[in-house]
Design an enzyme around this catalytic site. Structure first.
Site, PDB file in Angstrom:
ATOM      1  N   LYS A  14       0.823  -1.218   0.000  1.00  0.00           N
ATOM      2  CA  LYS A  14       0.000   0.000   0.000  1.00  0.00           C
ATOM      3  C   LYS A  14       0.855   1.266   0.000  1.00  0.00           C
ATOM      4  O   LYS A  14       0.638   2.171  -0.789  1.00  0.00           O
ATOM      5  CB  LYS A  14      -0.925   0.043   1.232  1.00  0.00           C
ATOM      6  N   ARG A  89      -9.692   0.850   8.836  1.00  0.00           N
ATOM      7  CA  ARG A  89      -9.241  -0.493   9.182  1.00  0.00           C
ATOM      8  C   ARG A  89     -10.275  -1.253  10.001  1.00  0.00           C
ATOM      9  O   ARG A  89     -10.035  -2.395  10.357  1.00  0.00           O
ATOM     10  CB  ARG A  89      -7.954  -0.402   9.983  1.00  0.00           C
ATOM     11  N   ARG A 128      11.453  -6.353   5.097  1.00  0.00           N
ATOM     12  CA  ARG A 128      11.357  -4.915   5.378  1.00  0.00           C
ATOM     13  C   ARG A 128      11.898  -4.603   6.772  1.00  0.00           C
ATOM     14  O   ARG A 128      12.517  -3.566   6.988  1.00  0.00           O
ATOM     15  CB  ARG A 128       9.891  -4.465   5.257  1.00  0.00           C
ATOM     16  N   ARG A 146      -0.521  -9.011  13.451  1.00  0.00           N
ATOM     17  CA  ARG A 146      -1.047  -7.961  12.561  1.00  0.00           C
ATOM     18  C   ARG A 146      -1.886  -8.586  11.454  1.00  0.00           C
ATOM     19  O   ARG A 146      -2.926  -8.042  11.066  1.00  0.00           O
ATOM     20  CB  ARG A 146       0.109  -7.133  11.976  1.00  0.00           C
TER      21      ARG A 146
HETATM   22  O1  C5P Z   1      -0.616   1.074   8.067  1.00  0.00           O
HETATM   23  P1  C5P Z   1       0.582   0.555   8.797  1.00  0.00           P
HETATM   24  O2  C5P Z   1       0.791  -0.894   8.605  1.00  0.00           O
HETATM   25  O3  C5P Z   1       1.785   1.379   8.604  1.00  0.00           O
HETATM   26  O4  C5P Z   1       0.194   0.728  10.342  1.00  0.00           O
HETATM   27  C1  C5P Z   1       1.104   0.354  11.358  1.00  0.00           C
HETATM   28  C2  C5P Z   1       0.342   0.098  12.632  1.00  0.00           C
HETATM   29  O5  C5P Z   1      -0.380   1.267  13.043  1.00  0.00           O
HETATM   30  C3  C5P Z   1      -0.722  -0.988  12.541  1.00  0.00           C
HETATM   31  O6  C5P Z   1      -0.176  -2.282  12.664  1.00  0.00           O
HETATM   32  C4  C5P Z   1      -1.612  -0.614  13.704  1.00  0.00           C
HETATM   33  O7  C5P Z   1      -1.034  -1.015  14.925  1.00  0.00           O
HETATM   34  C5  C5P Z   1      -1.601   0.906  13.641  1.00  0.00           C
HETATM   35  N1  C5P Z   1      -2.733   1.429  12.860  1.00  0.00           N
HETATM   36  C6  C5P Z   1      -4.004   1.399  13.418  1.00  0.00           C
HETATM   37  N2  C5P Z   1      -5.082   1.870  12.725  1.00  0.00           N
HETATM   38  C7  C5P Z   1      -4.935   2.365  11.495  1.00  0.00           C
HETATM   39  C8  C5P Z   1      -3.656   2.399  10.894  1.00  0.00           C
HETATM   40  C9  C5P Z   1      -2.567   1.914  11.611  1.00  0.00           C
HETATM   41  O8  C5P Z   1      -4.169   0.945  14.553  1.00  0.00           O
HETATM   42  N3  C5P Z   1      -6.020   2.820  10.829  1.00  0.00           N
HETATM   43 MG    MG Z   2       2.128   1.146   5.117  1.00  0.00          MG
END
Ligand code: C5P
Ligand code: MG
Length: 189
Positions: A14, A89, A128, A146
């Site tokens: 993404k 989310r 990563r 996750r």
């Molecule tokens: O989107 P990304 O994977 O970078 O997000 C990292 C972390 O931030 C997620 O694993 C989650 O813990 C938190 N997050 C969240 N709600 C969102 C976006 C991210 O809790 N809408």
């Molecule tokens: Mg991301």
């Protein structure tokens, strides 16, 4: 105005694709994950709160995430559109977004999901983690959590927009340029 949701599990690409799409379509890229990481990096009260959840691979409570997103939207009143990366989310976040957008007379144009098989996601996240400096990429139990949280709480978001005929899926395996081409074709169609 074009407002896109770039959707998919952790490690589906993404962030990589959102940067390229934002440039091509002149959109403001909002990554809620990046916003949290900025707050955590500065040890702000929001960052410290978010860290409690992010460090375990859990979702930050909806009210916190929605408030942060809403503030960010307000900073760009003249934008021709947004690309949302990592938000919404949860279904509650979808409903909150509906409300925020209707107040601003904005609408979601499309949700595009990047489809990547689970073993490939884990492989990408571990890779990563070697350079990202992200604690949540560096522990296989957190990575697995996750992905589990994605299935339990996030995957219904696809169906939420599918009911409005807004959801599309793109094959997320291949070169960055190939996947970008598929995304652009979906946006332009
Ligand atoms: O989107 P990304 O994977 O970078 O997000 C990292 C972390 O931030 C997620 O694993 C989650 O813990 C938190 N997050 C969240 N709600 C969102 C976006 C991210 O809790 N809408
Ligand atoms: Mg991301």
């Amino acid at each position: 105005m074009i407002n896109l949701i770039l959707f998919g599990p952790p490690g589906s690409g993404k962030g990589t694709q959102a940067v390229k799409l934002a440039e091509k379509y002149d959109l403001i890229h909002i990554s809620t994950g990046d916003l949290f990481r900025y707050e955590m990096g500065n040890d702000t009260p929001l960052g410290l709160k978010a860290k409690e959840f992010i460090s375990k691979g859990e979702l930050v409570p909806d009210s916190i995430t929605v408030g942060m997103l809403s503030n960010k939207l307000d900073k760009h009143p003249d934008s021709v559109g947004f690309i949302l990366d990592g938000f919404p989310r949860t279904i509650a976040q979808c409903e909150a977004l509906d409300e925020i957008f209707s107040e601003k007379e904005m609408a979601i144009s499309k949700l595009i999901a990047l489809d990547v098989a689970e073993d490939e996601l884990v492989k990408r996240l571990v890779e990563r983690g070697k350079t990202s400096g992200r604690a949540d990429d560096s522990d296989s139990n957190i990575i697995k959590n996750r992905i589990k949280v994605y299935h339990a709480e996030t995957s219904p978001v696809y169906n939420y927009y599918d009911e409005m005929k807004l959801s599309h899926t793109v094959d997320g395996i291949g070169s960055i340029e190939d996947i970008f081409g598929r995304l652009c074709a979906t946006i332009d169609s």
